[in-house]
Design a protein around this motif. Structure first.
Motif: not given
Length: 414
Positions: A83, A86, A89, A113-114, A116-118, A319, A322-323, A326
């Motif tokens: 999180i 995300g 990002g 962001g959420l 992409g990170a997830t 995304g 954020a990826g 992550a």
């Protein structure tokens, strides 16, 4: 229940920083037309918007539930560091578009962001694709169109009802109406956008075992999210206000009233049913609709095209950032620290770049908000070719000067 750990505390602070950026990024949604028509002074407008954003944060939690237990599967093992990545990002993209003066979607930056990170950390199965389509993507396409059509119809109706009246006589009443409708948009913004941060914080609390899955946001979360977005709103996103207030179209008081009323209706209806739509897209669509609704009104399509491009890039761009964050955060404590340092460095660099050519509320007077003329494109040139020449002062502005006419003739004779 576990106590809040240091990492969860960092996630909460980062979420509130995002909420703050959301506030100054999206102030233009409610107040751009009100400021551009002179209905309210800039500082008065943003102060009113901030107060109503705070009130709106307490009116509903439906959108927060969509974020905390909708687009991301809470049972998929999502950890607080995901999180956090995300949010980084989303913040970076928000600041980049703010620097460019583009009213992109803070909401879609958060979703991108959420997601992409997830995906990087837990895989595609941890994203509820059907919820993303139904409550994010479809509203993203439909909302600006619906708001634009509503504002177009409202503008046409407004001018028809006032037909035969001197525009200066009706302007005062429409400016008063603008203040009321801008207040409604600010209230609606609080019910929709402040809740997104509430949802993220609640998701982090669920991931850390602090609250039970599918729980409503605790009261302290609602209060802190409301205060953060209100503070950001009060500081004012003057760059984006300048773009929406005059850079997209020239708004008269009647159009501003129609645009804000249509936007507020769409946002409030969406908040009621839990659609986490972009208030930026709704308000931009309504302003374009109002611009086209007035006879002789124009939309600066080059600016509109830049905005739409930013809308389309927001989800994937946030995304990707954020990826990458992550991936770093998954490496352990040093990775989380590296993400924090890089995020602060990029944010600081963007802020320093903005100081080279600052935009303040003092720049939003009548002279400061007048945009430069837009170069004629293919469509504009075609219309000019088939339309009768304008009369009056406009004719003098667009017709060639005698010297310009004599020059080609002299050249042909020589």
């Amino acid at each position: 229940m576990e106590h809040i750990t240091l990492l969860i505390g960092i996630v909460i602070v980062t979420a509130l920083v995002f909420d703050f950026t959301n506030g100054f990024h999206d102030t233009a949604n409610a107040m751009a037309t009100t400021i551009s028509t002179g209905a309210l002074k800039p500082k008065t407008a943003v102060a009113m918007s901030a107060a109503l954003n705070l009130v709106g944060a307490f009116l509903s939690v439906e959108v927060a539930k969509t974020i905390s237990g909708g687009i991301i599967d809470e049972s998929a093992g999502i950890r607080p560091e995901v999180i956090f990545a995300g949010l980084v990002g989303a913040i970076v993209w928000n600041l980049l578009t703010w620097l460019a003066g583009l009213p992109s979607s803070s909401s879609h930056a958060l979703f991108g962001g959420l997601i992409g990170a997830t995906v990087v950390s837990a895989g595609f199965h941890a994203v509820n694709a059907d919820k993303v389509v139904m409550k994010v993507l479809i509203p993203a396409v439909a909302a600006p169109i619906v708001a634009g059509l509503a504002a177009w119809c409202a503008t046409r109706l407004t001018y028809r009802l006032a037909r035969g009246r001197d525009e200066r006589d009706t302007a005062k009443g429409y400016r008063a109406g603008q203040i009321a409708s801008a207040a409604l948009v600010s209230l609606a913004h609080g019910t929709n956008d402040a809740q997104k941060t509430m949802g993220v914080i609640t998701l982090a609390l669920v991931a850390g075992g602090v609250v039970a899955p599918h729980a409503d946001p605790p009261l302290w979360v609602i209060v802190s999210a409301g205060l953060a977005i209100a503070l950001g709103t009060y500081l004012g996103g003057w760059r984006i206000i300048q773009t929406l207030g005059k850079g997209l179209t020239d708004i008269k008081p009647a159009q501003g009233f129609a645009a804000q009323t249509g936007a507020a209706t769409v946002i409030l209806a969406s908040s009621h049913i839990g659609f986490a739509l972009s208030t930026t897209q709704v308000c931009s669509g309504s302003i374009m609709g109002a611009g086209l609704g007035r006879k002789g009104g124009v939309v600066r399509w080059s600016t509109a095209g830049r905005m739409v491009l930013a809308w389309g890039l927001t989800l994937p761009a946030a995304g990707l950032v954020a990826g990458g964050a992550a991936f770093l955060a998954d490496q352990g404590d040093w990775g989380v620290a590296a993400v924090a340092v890089l995020g602060l460095a990029v944010s600081g660099a963007i802020w320093m770049a903005s100081r080279r050519k600052p935009v303040t509320h003092g720049d939003l007077d009548e002279r400061g908000t007048e945009p430069a003329a837009e170069p004629a494109g293919v469509v504009t040139a075609a219309l000019q070719a088939v339309a009768p020449p304008p009369a009056g002062p406009l004719a003098a502005a667009v017709s060639p000067s005698p010297e310009a006419g004599r020059a080609p003739a002299a050249a042909a004779a020589s």
